[in-house]
Design an enzyme around this catalytic site. Structure first.
Site, mmCIF file in Angstrom:
data_model
loop_
_atom_site.group_PDB
_atom_site.id
_atom_site.type_symbol
_atom_site.label_atom_id
_atom_site.label_comp_id
_atom_site.label_asym_id
_atom_site.label_seq_id
_atom_site.Cartn_x
_atom_site.Cartn_y
_atom_site.Cartn_z
ATOM 1 N N GLY A 55 0.819 -1.295 -0.094
ATOM 2 C CA GLY A 55 0.187 0.063 0.132
ATOM 3 C C GLY A 55 0.989 1.368 -0.039
ATOM 4 O O GLY A 55 1.741 1.293 -0.566
ATOM 5 N N GLY A 73 4.642 1.068 0.087
ATOM 6 C CA GLY A 73 5.652 0.579 -1.072
ATOM 7 C C GLY A 73 5.454 -0.723 -1.574
ATOM 8 O O GLY A 73 4.462 -1.346 -1.333
ATOM 9 N N GLY A 133 -3.287 -2.066 -7.794
ATOM 10 C CA GLY A 133 -2.410 -3.237 -7.767
ATOM 11 C C GLY A 133 -2.593 -3.864 -9.168
ATOM 12 O O GLY A 133 -1.330 -4.413 -9.374
ATOM 13 N N ASP A 134 -3.495 -3.763 -9.844
ATOM 14 C CA ASP A 134 -3.844 -4.476 -11.311
ATOM 15 C C ASP A 134 -2.787 -3.778 -12.231
ATOM 16 O O ASP A 134 -1.850 -4.301 -13.165
ATOM 17 C CB ASP A 134 -4.881 -4.465 -11.736
ATOM 18 C CG ASP A 134 -6.066 -5.224 -10.752
ATOM 19 O OD1 ASP A 134 -5.694 -6.369 -10.142
ATOM 20 O OD2 ASP A 134 -7.193 -4.567 -10.682
#
Length: 315
Positions: free
Chosen positions: A222, A225, A251-252
């Site tokens: 998150g 890092g 995240g994708d």
């Protein structure tokens, strides 16, 4: 070419509201309709970067037809697997202060024949692929071992595979030694049964995932890092973010950046961080284009600050 597999895609509707008031009529100030699902988002990020991608996904009913149309409009080749059930529709309520409330539908239940057709379609479309990215939860009807079978078939065909899932599906797939796994902090802690208080805890947990079968672990922490652990060592990286607008699909986008840059080593980690940071600074689930990236905002080090306390610990 990067092939993505999304076993449980969705049609996502995002409504922007000043503030969510339960039990009241909430009037939206903005609205978006996007194709959804973690693998779909990876394809969208790859396409936004100007690279070829093919999205394999089961689609059914009117929502499925809309998902296919939206992906085609974004320059993404779609390899649909027709299913009897309707593709799920999800709703997200985005408040002005950045709080996001999501309502995710369960999705259709896939029959045994539909499950096998999905595997066969992945095999057929993977010819010439640099990577297969398998992402997201499994729909009803698919056993936790389904991803494991997909990894085994991909390796038999000589294709590298990246996996972004969690829980029993991740545990089962690790036995087939996926080339990359990309957990977030909560998924990483769950997979090895530990707390993550420091960066060192995250690195240790990633090393445990490698012992369980993962060849490379790209773990998102998150706002703290990301860490990358493979057979050559460990790296830690951060990216400066000026304004957070939405973390949907970040995240994708990060996984897409990692694979676009080759899927190994600190250079790929830097690309992952740049894409993830750019994604959180775009509205809704918009994927960043090359012009949105800021490589100068990324810092990578092999001297991992193991004692650094996480801003968002997992306890």
């Amino acid at each position: 070419m990067i092939l993505t597999v999304t076993p449980n895609p969705s049609l996502d509707r995002t409504y922007e509201v000043p503030a969510l008031e339960r039990g009241e009529v909430n009037r939206a100030t903005g609205e978006r309709v996007d194709p959804g699902g973690k693998g779909v988002n990876v394809s969208r990020a790859v396409a936004a970067a100007g690279r070829r991608t093919v999205a394999v996904l089961p689609l059914g009913g009117a929502p499925g037809a809309v998902v296919a149309e939206l992906l085609d409009a974004q320059g993404i080749e779609v390899a649909p697997v027709a299913v009897a059930g309707a593709t799920r529709s999800n709703i997200a309520l985005a408040e002005a202060d950045g709080v996001l409330t999501k309502i995710n539908a369960p999705g259709p239940e896939l029959t045994a024949a539909e499950q096998e057709l999905l595997l066969e379609t992945v095999h057929r479309q993977s010819r010439g692929a640099d990577w297969i990215a398998c992402c997201g939860s499994l729909p009803r009807g698919l056993a936790p071992s389904w991803y494991a079978e997909l990894v085994e078939r991909a390796h038999t065909a000589g294709v590298r595979i990246a996996l972004d899932t969690s829980g029993p599906a991740l545990a089962a797939a690790l036995r087939e030694r996926p080339d990359v796994v990309k957990p977030n902090a909560e998924e990483l802690a769950e997979a090895v049964g530990c707390r993550l208080i420091t960066v060192g805890d995250a690195v240790k947990a990633a090393e445990e995932l490698r012992e369980m079968g993962a060849r490379t672990v790209l773990a998102s922490l998150g706002a703290d890092g990301q860490v990358l652990v493979d057979e050559h060592g460990a790296w830690f990286g951060t990216a400066r973010v000026d304004v957070v607008r939405s973390n949907v699909g970040a995240g994708d986008s990060s996984l897409a950046g990692f694979l676009i840059a080759g899927g190994r080593g600190p250079e790929a980690l830097a690309s992952a961080l740049a894409h993830g940071a750019a994604a959180v600074q775009t509205p809704g689930s918009v994927m960043p284009a090359p012009g949105d990236l800021d490589p100068a905002a990324v810092t990578i080090t092999a001297r991992v600050p193991v004692d650094r306390v996480l801003k968002e610990p997992v306890t």
